[in-house]
Write an enzyme that holds these catalytic residues in place. Structure first.
Site, PDB file in Angstrom:
ATOM      1  N   ARG A 139      70.997 -30.698 -81.503  1.00  0.00           N
ATOM      2  CA  ARG A 139      70.172 -31.896 -81.322  1.00  0.00           C
ATOM      3  C   ARG A 139      69.406 -32.271 -82.592  1.00  0.00           C
ATOM      4  NH1 ARG A 139      67.597 -31.336 -75.215  1.00  0.00           N
ATOM      5  NH2 ARG A 139      69.199 -32.569 -74.181  1.00  0.00           N
TER       6      ARG A 139
ATOM      7  N   LYS B 219      73.074 -28.200 -58.780  1.00  0.00           N
ATOM      8  CA  LYS B 219      72.292 -29.013 -57.846  1.00  0.00           C
ATOM      9  C   LYS B 219      72.992 -30.288 -57.427  1.00  0.00           C
ATOM     10  CE  LYS B 219      68.133 -27.451 -60.042  1.00  0.00           C
ATOM     11  NZ  LYS B 219      67.918 -27.857 -61.409  1.00  0.00           N
TER      12      LYS B 219
ATOM     13  N   GLY C 226      73.789 -29.743 -71.328  1.00  0.00           N
ATOM     14  CA  GLY C 226      73.631 -28.542 -72.140  1.00  0.00           C
ATOM     15  C   GLY C 226      74.599 -27.426 -71.794  1.00  0.00           C
TER      16      GLY C 226
ATOM     17  N   GLY D 281      70.705 -35.079 -68.367  1.00  0.00           N
ATOM     18  CA  GLY D 281      70.179 -36.030 -67.388  1.00  0.00           C
ATOM     19  C   GLY D 281      70.264 -37.469 -67.878  1.00  0.00           C
TER      20      GLY D 281
HETATM   21  C1  3PG Z   1      66.762 -32.276 -71.763  1.00  0.00           C
HETATM   22  O1  3PG Z   1      66.787 -31.206 -72.346  1.00  0.00           O
HETATM   23  O2  3PG Z   1      67.481 -32.528 -70.790  1.00  0.00           O
HETATM   24  C2  3PG Z   1      65.873 -33.354 -72.318  1.00  0.00           C
HETATM   25  O3  3PG Z   1      65.253 -32.936 -73.473  1.00  0.00           O
HETATM   26  C3  3PG Z   1      64.891 -33.807 -71.266  1.00  0.00           C
HETATM   27  O4  3PG Z   1      64.048 -32.756 -70.919  1.00  0.00           O
HETATM   28  P1  3PG Z   1      63.318 -32.791 -69.491  1.00  0.00           P
HETATM   29  O5  3PG Z   1      64.399 -32.675 -68.457  1.00  0.00           O
HETATM   30  O6  3PG Z   1      62.361 -31.638 -69.506  1.00  0.00           O
HETATM   31  O7  3PG Z   1      62.617 -34.138 -69.408  1.00  0.00           O
HETATM   32 MG    MG Z   2      67.189 -31.773 -68.260  1.00  0.00          MG
END
Ligand code: 3PG
Ligand code: MG
Length: 398
Positions: free
Chosen positions: A54, A191, A347, A370
Site C-alpha cells: 500500500r 463473513k 488483503g 471493503g
Molecule cells: C482496510 O484495511 O481495509 C482499510 O484500510 C480500511 O480500514 P478499516 O476497515 O479499519 O476502516
Molecule cells: Mg477492512
C-alpha cells in the site's frame, strides 16, 4: 506515468485529477493515503512493516507532487485505535518505511487517535487542513469510510484524486461498465453478513459466481445441508436461500469440503491439531469445514479458465494452515493463469497470491478490500463524492 484520460461515463466522471490542482511549486499539499499496513515485531528489535504494497502503491502520486515543487505531507489511519492514543498503532514503523521509499515526505500521526476522524468532526477537519494549500485523496482502501480526512478537506481546499485512487476507480468501474464475458466472480472469506449486499450486486453483473470460504456454509445450510460446527450465520440463511432462488443457476457452491475433526485446532500461528478429512457437503456433528475440497477447487478453476473477466475477493479456506490451503492455492493459480482480465481485491486474497509468488501474473491487484466491494455494490464511494464537490472539480459536460 501518464494521467488517466477523462471518461464520459462511470465513477471517474467529475473527479478532479492531479492536473486540476493549482500551481504547486512551493505549496503545501496534504495527501490522504491508506497506509493501514501489517506490522510485526522485528526479531532484531522494534516493530516493522511486513508488507509495504500500500505504501509503494501511493508513490506515483507522492513523487508527482514532489517533482512539481510541493512540500508533501501524508496522513493515514492505522488499525482501529478507536479515538485514543494507543502505542500499538503508532505510525512510526510506517514513517520509517516511507522515509526509505519517498524521502522528504512527512507523515502525520495516526488519524484515528482523534475521535474527530471517525466522527467526521468539522473542527478536526479544520485542524487537519490548517496550513495546507491543496488536498489529494490517494487512499482508495479507506474511501468507503465517511471519515473526516476523506470527506472533509475537499470542501475546504482545492482537491484531487491521486493516481492510485483514479486507477482503482478506473479498473473497478470498468468491471461495472463493459466486462469481457463470461464474467466470473470468486467470493470467499468468513463473513456472509457483510457481503450479502455486494453478492446481490455482483449477481446482477456476472455470469457465474463461485462461493467458497466460511460464507459458503450459510448457503449450504440454505440448501438443507448439515454444516457440523462450520461457520454459520443462522440469521442469514433465508437471505442466502433467496439469492439461490433468484440466481441459483449462476451460483456455484462447494460439492466437497476439507473439514477438521471435533476438538481440533487450526489457524494462523498455531500448530494445528486434529484430523483433517475431505468430506461431502453434509458434515457430521463437531466437524468444521475449513477449505473447499479438491473437486470444488477444480470446478472453480475451470470456471475461471474459461472466463473473459475474473473478480476474486476472499480466501477459500483457512489458508494460513497448510492442511486447509489447497483450495485457495488452486483458485489463486487459476486466476493467475486465466486468459481473461483478472482483478483481485482484499488483503487475504492478495496475501495468498503473494505467498505463492503469483501477484505479478494478475491483471490488477486492488489495494482495497471493503472499498473495492463497496464500489462494486454502490458504483460510488463517499470519498469520490466529496472530491466531485471540490471547488476545482471539472464541471459537468467539461
Ligand atoms: C482496510 O484495511 O481495509 C482499510 O484500510 C480500511 O480500514 P478499516 O476497515 O479499519 O476502516
Ligand atoms: Mg477492512
Amino acid at each position: 506515468m501518464p494521467g488517466p484520460s477523462r471518461p464520459s461515463s462511470g465513477p471517474l466522471v467529475g473527479l478532479p485529477l492531479l492536473e486540476d490542482l493549482p500551481e504547486l511549486d512551493g505549496r503545501r499539499v496534504l495527501v490522504r493515503v491508506d497506509f493501514n499496513v501489517p506490522l510485526a515485531q522485528d526479531p532484531r528489535g522494534g516493530v516493522v512493516v511486513t508488507d509495504d504494497f500500500r505504501i509503494r502503491a501511493a508513490l506515483p502520486t507522492l513523487s508527482w507532487l514532489s517533482e512539481r515543487g510541493a512540500a508533501v505531507t501524508a496522513c493515514t489511519h492505522l488499525g482501529r485505535p478507536k479515538g485514543t492514543v494507543d502505542p500499538r498503532f503508532d505510525v512510526a514503523p510506517v514513517r520509517d518505511r516511507l522515509a526509505v521509499l519517498a524521502p522528504g515526505v512527512a507523515l502525520l500521526e495516526n488519524l484515528r487517535f482523534d475521535p474527530g476522524e471517525e466522527g467526521d468532526d468539522p473542527a478536526f477537519v479544520d485542524r487537519l487542513v490548517d496550513g495546507f494549500d491543496a488536498y489529494v485523496n490517494d487512499a482508495f482502501g479507506a474511501s468507503h469510510r465517511p471519515h473526516a480526512s476523506i470527506v472533509g478537506p475537499p470542501a475546504r481546499l482545492p482537491s484531487a484524486a491521486g493516481r492510485l485512487l483514479a486507477r482503482e476507480v478506473e479498473v473497478l468501474g470498468g468491471l461495472l461498465a463493459t466486462p469481457a464475458r463470461p464474467f466470473v466472480t470468486l467470493v470467499g472469506g468468513s463473513k456472509v453478513g457483510d457481503k450479502l449486499g455486494v453478492l446481490q450486486a455482483l449477481l446482477a453483473l456476472v455470469d457465474r459466481m463461485a462461493v467458497g470460504g466460511g460464507m459458503a456454509f450459510t448457503f449450504l445450510a440454505a440448501q438443507g445441508h448439515t454444516v457440523g460446527a462450520s461457520l454459520l450465520d443462522a440469521g442469514r440463511i433465508d437471505s442466502c436461500a433467496k439469492l439461490l432462488e433468484q440466481a441459483g443457476d449462476r451460483i456455484i457452491l462447494p460439492t466437497d469440503i476439507v473439514a477438521l475433526g471435533p476438538g481440533g485446532t487450526a489457524g494462523p500461528g498455531v500448530p494445528g491439531s486434529g484430523e483433517a478429512r475431505i468430506m461431502g457437503t453434509d458434515l457430521p456433528r463437531g466437524w468444521r469445514g475449513l477449505d473447499i475440497g479438491p473437486e470444488t477447487a477444480g470446478v472453480f478453476a475451470d470456471a475461471v479458465a474459461g472466463s473473459g473477466t475474473v473478480f476474486w475477493n476472499g480466501p477459500m479456506g483457512v489458508f494460513e494452515d497448510e492442511r486447509f490451503a489447497a483450495g485457495t492455492r488452486t483458485v489463486a493459480r487459476a486466476v493467475a493463469e486465466s486468459p481473461g482480465f483478472t482483478v483481485v481485491g482484499g488483503g487475504d486474497s492478495v496475501a495468498a497470491l503473494d505467498q505463492l509468488g503469483l501477484a505479478a501474473q494478475v491483471g490488477y491487484v486492488s489495494t482495497g478490500g471493503g472499498a473495492s466491494l463497496d464500489l462494486l455494490e454502490h458504483g460510488d464511494l463517499p470519498g469520490l463524492q466529496a472530491l466531485r464537490h471540490a471547488s476545482n472539480a471539472p464541471k459537468a459536460g467539461a
